[in-house]
Design a protein around this motif. Structure first.
Motif, PDB file in Angstrom:
ATOM      1  N   LEU A  38      20.149  30.798  41.186  1.00  0.00           N
ATOM      2  CA  LEU A  38      19.998  32.192  41.605  1.00  0.00           C
ATOM      3  C   LEU A  38      19.094  32.268  42.825  1.00  0.00           C
ATOM      4  O   LEU A  38      18.141  31.480  42.960  1.00  0.00           O
ATOM      5  CB  LEU A  38      19.379  33.033  40.479  1.00  0.00           C
ATOM      6  CG  LEU A  38      20.197  33.186  39.197  1.00  0.00           C
ATOM      7  CD1 LEU A  38      19.404  33.970  38.145  1.00  0.00           C
ATOM      8  CD2 LEU A  38      21.538  33.864  39.473  1.00  0.00           C
ATOM      9  N   ALA A 105      24.118  34.924  43.238  1.00  0.00           N
ATOM     10  CA  ALA A 105      24.458  33.642  42.622  1.00  0.00           C
ATOM     11  C   ALA A 105      24.640  32.571  43.689  1.00  0.00           C
ATOM     12  O   ALA A 105      25.167  32.840  44.776  1.00  0.00           O
ATOM     13  CB  ALA A 105      25.740  33.787  41.815  1.00  0.00           C
TER      14      ALA A 105
ATOM     15  N   LEU B  40      23.329  37.135  35.443  1.00  0.00           N
ATOM     16  CA  LEU B  40      23.572  38.042  36.577  1.00  0.00           C
ATOM     17  C   LEU B  40      25.022  38.509  36.527  1.00  0.00           C
ATOM     18  O   LEU B  40      25.935  37.684  36.386  1.00  0.00           O
ATOM     19  CB  LEU B  40      23.323  37.291  37.895  1.00  0.00           C
ATOM     20  CG  LEU B  40      23.826  37.962  39.179  1.00  0.00           C
ATOM     21  CD1 LEU B  40      22.993  39.196  39.514  1.00  0.00           C
ATOM     22  CD2 LEU B  40      23.794  36.974  40.350  1.00  0.00           C
ATOM     23  N   VAL B 102      23.383  43.802  37.804  1.00  0.00           N
ATOM     24  CA  VAL B 102      22.356  43.816  36.765  1.00  0.00           C
ATOM     25  C   VAL B 102      21.978  42.381  36.433  1.00  0.00           C
ATOM     26  O   VAL B 102      22.802  41.462  36.539  1.00  0.00           O
ATOM     27  CB  VAL B 102      22.813  44.546  35.488  1.00  0.00           C
ATOM     28  CG1 VAL B 102      23.098  46.023  35.789  1.00  0.00           C
ATOM     29  CG2 VAL B 102      24.029  43.898  34.859  1.00  0.00           C
ATOM     30  N   VAL B 103      20.714  42.215  36.065  1.00  0.00           N
ATOM     31  CA  VAL B 103      20.233  40.930  35.554  1.00  0.00           C
ATOM     32  C   VAL B 103      19.789  41.192  34.116  1.00  0.00           C
ATOM     33  O   VAL B 103      18.976  42.085  33.869  1.00  0.00           O
ATOM     34  CB  VAL B 103      19.081  40.377  36.399  1.00  0.00           C
ATOM     35  CG1 VAL B 103      18.586  39.057  35.815  1.00  0.00           C
ATOM     36  CG2 VAL B 103      19.520  40.200  37.856  1.00  0.00           C
ATOM     37  N   VAL B 104      20.367  40.447  33.188  1.00  0.00           N
ATOM     38  CA  VAL B 104      20.118  40.670  31.761  1.00  0.00           C
ATOM     39  C   VAL B 104      19.524  39.404  31.157  1.00  0.00           C
ATOM     40  O   VAL B 104      19.978  38.293  31.453  1.00  0.00           O
ATOM     41  CB  VAL B 104      21.437  41.044  31.035  1.00  0.00           C
ATOM     42  CG1 VAL B 104      21.168  41.368  29.565  1.00  0.00           C
ATOM     43  CG2 VAL B 104      22.123  42.217  31.719  1.00  0.00           C
ATOM     44  N   LYS B 135      27.146  35.088  36.465  1.00  0.00           N
ATOM     45  CA  LYS B 135      26.445  33.797  36.622  1.00  0.00           C
ATOM     46  C   LYS B 135      25.374  33.710  35.557  1.00  0.00           C
ATOM     47  O   LYS B 135      24.489  34.580  35.480  1.00  0.00           O
ATOM     48  CB  LYS B 135      25.794  33.725  38.013  1.00  0.00           C
ATOM     49  CG  LYS B 135      25.224  32.347  38.334  1.00  0.00           C
ATOM     50  CD  LYS B 135      26.276  31.477  38.980  1.00  0.00           C
ATOM     51  CE  LYS B 135      25.872  30.053  39.214  1.00  0.00           C
ATOM     52  NZ  LYS B 135      26.881  29.360  40.038  1.00  0.00           N
TER      53      LYS B 135
ATOM     54  N   LEU C  40      11.899  38.726  34.960  1.00  0.00           N
ATOM     55  CA  LEU C  40      12.702  39.948  34.823  1.00  0.00           C
ATOM     56  C   LEU C  40      11.936  40.941  33.961  1.00  0.00           C
ATOM     57  O   LEU C  40      11.448  40.576  32.890  1.00  0.00           O
ATOM     58  CB  LEU C  40      14.035  39.610  34.135  1.00  0.00           C
ATOM     59  CG  LEU C  40      14.867  40.793  33.600  1.00  0.00           C
ATOM     60  CD1 LEU C  40      15.467  41.611  34.736  1.00  0.00           C
ATOM     61  CD2 LEU C  40      15.969  40.284  32.667  1.00  0.00           C
ATOM     62  N   ARG C 100      16.909  50.257  36.668  1.00  0.00           N
ATOM     63  CA  ARG C 100      16.652  49.763  35.306  1.00  0.00           C
ATOM     64  C   ARG C 100      15.637  48.640  35.276  1.00  0.00           C
ATOM     65  O   ARG C 100      14.912  48.480  34.295  1.00  0.00           O
ATOM     66  CB  ARG C 100      17.964  49.223  34.723  1.00  0.00           C
ATOM     67  CG  ARG C 100      17.815  48.409  33.446  1.00  0.00           C
ATOM     68  CD  ARG C 100      19.134  47.761  33.056  1.00  0.00           C
ATOM     69  NE  ARG C 100      19.034  46.960  31.842  1.00  0.00           N
ATOM     70  CZ  ARG C 100      18.915  45.628  31.839  1.00  0.00           C
ATOM     71  NH1 ARG C 100      18.878  44.948  32.959  1.00  0.00           N
ATOM     72  NH2 ARG C 100      18.838  44.980  30.676  1.00  0.00           N
ATOM     73  N   GLU C 101      15.613  47.820  36.325  1.00  0.00           N
ATOM     74  CA  GLU C 101      14.941  46.521  36.239  1.00  0.00           C
ATOM     75  C   GLU C 101      14.353  46.087  37.570  1.00  0.00           C
ATOM     76  O   GLU C 101      14.775  46.585  38.629  1.00  0.00           O
ATOM     77  CB  GLU C 101      15.966  45.454  35.809  1.00  0.00           C
ATOM     78  CG  GLU C 101      16.868  44.975  36.953  1.00  0.00           C
ATOM     79  CD  GLU C 101      18.285  44.624  36.563  1.00  0.00           C
ATOM     80  OE1 GLU C 101      18.721  44.974  35.453  1.00  0.00           O
ATOM     81  OE2 GLU C 101      18.965  44.015  37.410  1.00  0.00           O
TER      82      GLU C 101
END
Lengths: 139, 139, 139
Positions: A38, A105, B40, B102-104, B135, C40, C100-101
């Motif tokens: 990343l 990515a 991601l 979004v990154v989770v 990713k 994050l 959100r983040e």
């Protein structure tokens, strides 16, 4: 895990500018040696953005007009933040719409991008030295 | 470090649509074998979004109305970008508000979500083939 | 690869509040032992935000005014989402603008921040228990 940290420096001639930084980020991905991972790119100042969109001059003009409509620079007295002596409250709001950061990515050693994705530095209170952080992690 | 890269393809019937892609992302997290890491999910096109919100039809209607108010599709001549022959300048602006990515977090092999978090693909200029990148990195 | 997962809990006295959580995140980075990596921080509820901006009261007042202008709480009947019995459709829209983040770089064991960057929890429908997720990965 490999990682790379780099700081890009900008000092724009105008208060507001959009600068395509994609090739600089691509070079750093190459330097990092990361094949899968990343890449975080973020403004280090709170009146600037990093965002992904199209490199098309008409669109950039539309962004400028649109942002000015929803967060006008003047009258500067409309913003309580400007009571601190600053005149950049609008720049804080504009940057909020455009975003602080992107996470991209890296696949097979390259930015994994769609056909039109380009990374921009968005300056909303320029004419002074400001930085962008690039952080790459992966293997 | 483990990683997984996948491309989801969309071709919506309408110009604008919101599609819940949470279960597809959950499956990919399972396939990746990553127990602790980051996921991601990003639109690869600059007139589409990936965002997290509630799967509630009334709310989606509110998003649609709200976005149309702040970045109306018509008159298309209001946007300089549309001088290129496109009619999708509004889609670039709408996607900017809703976000590219979004990154989770992945915790114990699953998307680490609050009770109502759902991942959506937001299409603002559909009726053609477009992609979303997933990713996953971690261990 | 090292990782750390933590959940911060908020229960604000007011419907809307901005809370500086930077020092809590810094402590978790220290605990994680990660020297180079990514952090994050995301709201786990869809009517709250995590964002980075200035810790200046006037600016926070400007954000509040600005968000209320573009996504007013009342009349609640303006939003189809509120037909579900909720009165928080505006909070979903406000959170969308604020985000959100955030993803923050960790360099040499610390949050790699510009001079004014501070992390905020943005509550738009408070007065109940809500959580923020912190996920740190790296080495």
């Amino acid at each position: 895990m490999k990682s790379l940290t780099e700081y890009l420096v900008f000092n724009t001639a105008n208060r507001r500018e959009f600068i395509n930084i994609t090739s600089q980020i691509e070079e750093l991905v190459g330097e990092s040696g990361v094949k899968e991972g990343l890449c975080l790119v973020n403004a280090m100042h709170i009146t600037a953005s990093v965002f992904i969109n199209d490199d098309e001059k008409g669109l950039h003009h539309d962004f400028e007009t649109w942002l000015e409509k929803f967060a006008p620079h003047e009258p500067v007295s409309n913003y309580r933040h400007n009571l601190t002596g600053e005149d950049n409250a609008d720049a804080h709001l504009k940057r909020t719409i455009m975003g602080r950061e992107v996470v991209v990515a890296i696949t097979a050693g390259k930015l994994d991008f769609g056909p039109w994705e380009q990374i921009f530095y968005g300056e909303f209170d320029g004419r002074r030295r400001k930085r962008v952080l690039v952080k790459i992690i992966g293997e």
